[in-house]
Design an enzyme around this catalytic site. Structure first.
Site, mmCIF file in Angstrom:
data_model
loop_
_atom_site.group_PDB
_atom_site.id
_atom_site.type_symbol
_atom_site.label_atom_id
_atom_site.label_comp_id
_atom_site.label_asym_id
_atom_site.label_seq_id
_atom_site.Cartn_x
_atom_site.Cartn_y
_atom_site.Cartn_z
ATOM 1 N N LYS A 37 -4.312 14.569 6.808
ATOM 2 C CA LYS A 37 -2.902 14.947 6.914
ATOM 3 C C LYS A 37 -2.027 14.046 6.060
ATOM 4 O O LYS A 37 -1.147 14.518 5.326
ATOM 5 C CB LYS A 37 -2.442 14.882 8.368
ATOM 6 C CG LYS A 37 -0.922 14.944 8.564
ATOM 7 C CD LYS A 37 -0.525 14.580 9.972
ATOM 8 C CE LYS A 37 0.982 14.535 10.135
ATOM 9 N NZ LYS A 37 1.581 13.358 9.445
ATOM 10 N N ASN A 38 -2.239 12.730 6.148
ATOM 11 C CA ASN A 38 -1.351 11.797 5.458
ATOM 12 C C ASN A 38 -1.534 11.810 3.950
ATOM 13 O O ASN A 38 -0.707 11.253 3.225
ATOM 14 C CB ASN A 38 -1.547 10.380 6.008
ATOM 15 C CG ASN A 38 -1.006 10.232 7.421
ATOM 16 O OD1 ASN A 38 -0.168 11.018 7.862
ATOM 17 N ND2 ASN A 38 -1.489 9.238 8.140
ATOM 18 N N ARG A 95 8.418 14.188 8.413
ATOM 19 C CA ARG A 95 8.632 12.843 7.888
ATOM 20 C C ARG A 95 8.344 12.815 6.390
ATOM 21 O O ARG A 95 9.039 12.158 5.619
ATOM 22 C CB ARG A 95 7.710 11.854 8.620
ATOM 23 C CG ARG A 95 7.866 10.408 8.142
ATOM 24 C CD ARG A 95 9.231 9.862 8.465
ATOM 25 N NE ARG A 95 9.530 8.620 7.787
ATOM 26 C CZ ARG A 95 10.730 8.067 7.746
ATOM 27 N NH1 ARG A 95 11.750 8.659 8.330
ATOM 28 N NH2 ARG A 95 10.933 6.937 7.126
ATOM 29 N N CYS A 132 8.121 12.167 13.794
ATOM 30 C CA CYS A 132 8.063 11.509 15.103
ATOM 31 C C CYS A 132 9.044 10.354 15.183
ATOM 32 O O CYS A 132 9.246 9.626 14.209
ATOM 33 C CB CYS A 132 6.650 10.985 15.359
ATOM 34 S SG CYS A 132 5.371 12.256 15.352
ATOM 35 N N PRO A 159 13.088 3.184 7.623
ATOM 36 C CA PRO A 159 14.108 3.441 6.620
ATOM 37 C C PRO A 159 13.517 3.846 5.281
ATOM 38 O O PRO A 159 12.381 3.496 4.955
ATOM 39 C CB PRO A 159 14.837 2.099 6.517
ATOM 40 C CG PRO A 159 13.828 1.083 6.944
ATOM 41 C CD PRO A 159 13.007 1.767 8.004
ATOM 42 N N ILE A 160 14.315 4.608 4.509
ATOM 43 C CA ILE A 160 13.882 5.001 3.170
ATOM 44 C C ILE A 160 14.460 4.060 2.118
ATOM 45 O O ILE A 160 14.413 4.366 0.932
ATOM 46 C CB ILE A 160 14.287 6.459 2.873
ATOM 47 C CG1 ILE A 160 15.815 6.642 2.977
ATOM 48 C CG2 ILE A 160 13.562 7.420 3.806
ATOM 49 C CD1 ILE A 160 16.281 7.990 2.484
ATOM 50 N N ASP A 161 14.970 2.906 2.550
ATOM 51 C CA ASP A 161 15.579 1.964 1.610
ATOM 52 C C ASP A 161 14.618 1.565 0.496
ATOM 53 O O ASP A 161 15.023 1.416 -0.665
ATOM 54 C CB ASP A 161 16.050 0.702 2.344
ATOM 55 C CG ASP A 161 17.122 0.992 3.381
ATOM 56 O OD1 ASP A 161 17.450 2.178 3.561
ATOM 57 O OD2 ASP A 161 17.616 0.043 4.004
ATOM 58 N N LEU A 162 13.348 1.347 0.829
ATOM 59 C CA LEU A 162 12.380 0.943 -0.188
ATOM 60 C C LEU A 162 12.197 2.029 -1.239
ATOM 61 O O LEU A 162 12.036 1.730 -2.428
ATOM 62 C CB LEU A 162 11.035 0.614 0.458
ATOM 63 C CG LEU A 162 10.980 -0.617 1.361
ATOM 64 C CD1 LEU A 162 9.616 -0.728 2.018
ATOM 65 C CD2 LEU A 162 11.285 -1.881 0.565
ATOM 66 N N ILE A 193 3.774 -2.363 13.335
ATOM 67 C CA ILE A 193 4.299 -1.443 12.322
ATOM 68 C C ILE A 193 5.473 -0.636 12.875
ATOM 69 O O ILE A 193 6.554 -0.604 12.290
ATOM 70 C CB ILE A 193 3.195 -0.489 11.821
ATOM 71 C CG1 ILE A 193 1.925 -1.263 11.446
ATOM 72 C CG2 ILE A 193 3.712 0.331 10.640
ATOM 73 C CD1 ILE A 193 2.078 -2.249 10.325
#
Length: 419
Positions: A22-23, A92, A116, A122-125, A328
């Site tokens: 999936k990932n 996600r 989830c 965050p999407i900052d990276l 994590i």
């Protein structure tokens, strides 16, 4: 509303074949936008996240054909239309469209990612990397607007402040058609990153170092079509290994890459789980006298955060006390409250999960609060005496291909019910 109903306490036997990861596939599908010809993926899992991604690709103009576990995508008709929050907030992995649309069109308007609720992700990276490559980023309500239309993307040296699988993959996707060389330092090392890099390289990209903490990408002008086999899902494999140890009378898990699960299997061996590892399968024996252990998640090759919840029911079978710490995702503890409803001796305090094994579980009504919590509840339901009803099961169907059929084939009394 659908629910899963389980009559537990039955011993399970047989074989399970693991589906594609999936990932990986949730990144592979958006990456195909960069190709100028048809790309075919083999071993694609039959999960709702894939169905959602296919729907989005078709809305954008791609031609998609699916037969069995094969997905054929022709991205030549893709148009850069805005993808507002409402259409993609269940995913996600929707953030991978940022990198692929930037790489192909130089701009993108995409809703903020959903998925989830596991605490801050965050999407900052991602944005920091895109900005280093020449893009601008701005929020428009629940949408993210990115643009490098005037100058195009260019290579850059990017240091990831924290190890992030999503940001590493997204940066790779954006960089493969950027002008010049991009270097990602402190890159994540997960197998799914190698899988995405393999697809992109087979399409004509120049990526070196995937699977290490330094990845080098030399931009190219075009990417062509190819055929690619998705790697086996190590999280699905770990889930079924946990299940086999918890309720199995001898279960073989096929299509497994042991090297992707070494950290996980080491902890099972510490518990005393008996299993036999062969080239592409693992046979899990019937278990007895398991020992409680402590778990602490870590980036790959450490113990995967996605496996701490599916392992928890097995820990509840062990003798003694232990702790689970997820470094994590701090909110990955909601399964604890549902397991407690099943009479488990388990609690959480300050982000630590405390458990005492050896108490029999009893069936009751529980709720899947996220994907991997749902998997934990399925395993617990199979262990428990009596009937377990699991609601909010769309989370489970997001990530586990044919889960009902696979478990029935082992002898489980499990069914999907329309409530």
């Amino acid at each position: 509303m659908r629910k899963i109903v389980i009559n537990g306490g039955l011993p399970l036997q047989g074989e399970i074949t693991i589906s594609g990861a999936k990932n990986s596939v949730v990144a592979l599908i958006p990456a195909i936008i960069l190709a100028d010809d048809v790309v075919t993926l083999d071993c694609v899992p039959d999960i709702s996240d894939v169905a959602s991604l296919v729907e989005i690709m078709e809305l954008m103009g791609a031609t998609v054909k699916r037969y069995d576990d094969v997905l054929e995508i022709d991205p030549r008709g893709v148009q850069n239309i805005p993808m507002p929050y409402g259409k993609i907030n269940s995913l996600r992995a929707s953030y991978y469209f940022y990198g692929s649309l930037l790489g192909r069109f130089g701009e993108a308007t995409v809703g903020l990612p959903g998925g989830c609720d596991l605490g801050p992700r965050p999407i900052d990276l991602h944005l920091k990397a895109f900005e280093a490559m020449g893009a601008t980023a701005s929020y428009e309500g629940d949408n993210m607007k990115l643009s490098a239309k005037d100058t195009g993307l260019h290579g850059a040296s990017i240091y990831m402040d924290t190890v992030s699988v999503g940001a590493t993959i997204n940066t790779m996707i954006a960089a493969v058609k950027a002008n010049g060389r991009t270097i990602i330092e402190n890159a994540a090392r997960e197998p799914e990153i190698i899988d995405v890099a393999t697809l992109l390289n087979n399409m004509g990209a120049h990526i070196r170092g995937a699977g290490t903490n330094i990845i080098i990408i030399d931009g190219v002008e075009r990417l062509h079509g190819t055929r690619h086999q998705v790697i086996p899902d190590r999280i699905e494999a770990g889930t079924y290994i946990s299940l086999a140890a918890a309720v199995g009378k001898g279960i073989r898990i096929n299509n497994v890459l042991y090297e992707h699960l070494e950290g996980f299997i080491a902890k099972l061996e510490e518990m005393g789980v008996r299993m036999t590892v062969s080239e592409d399968s693992i046979f899990v024996e019937e278990q007895s006298n398991l020992k409680a252990i402590n778990i602490k998640t870590a980036p790959y090759p450490g113990f995967a955060t996605d496996l701490q919840q599916p392992l928890t029911p097995l820990l509840l079978r062990a003798n003694g006390r232990g702790t689970i710490v997820d470094t994590i995702y701090e909110k990955r503890v909601n399964h604890v409250f549902e397991l407690a409803k099943m009479d488990a001796d388990i609690s959480t305090t300050n982000g630590h999960i405390l458990y005492t094994g050896g108490r029999d579980l009893r069936g009751t009504s529980v709720k899947a609060t996220d994907l991997r919590a749902g998997a934990a509840l399925v395993i617990a339901g199979l262990m428990a005496e009596g009937k377990t009803e699991i609601t909010n099961i769309e989370f489970i169907l997001r990530g586990y291909s044919d889960i009902i059929e696979k478990l029935r084939n082992l002898g489980a009394d499990i069914r999907l019910v329309e409530d």
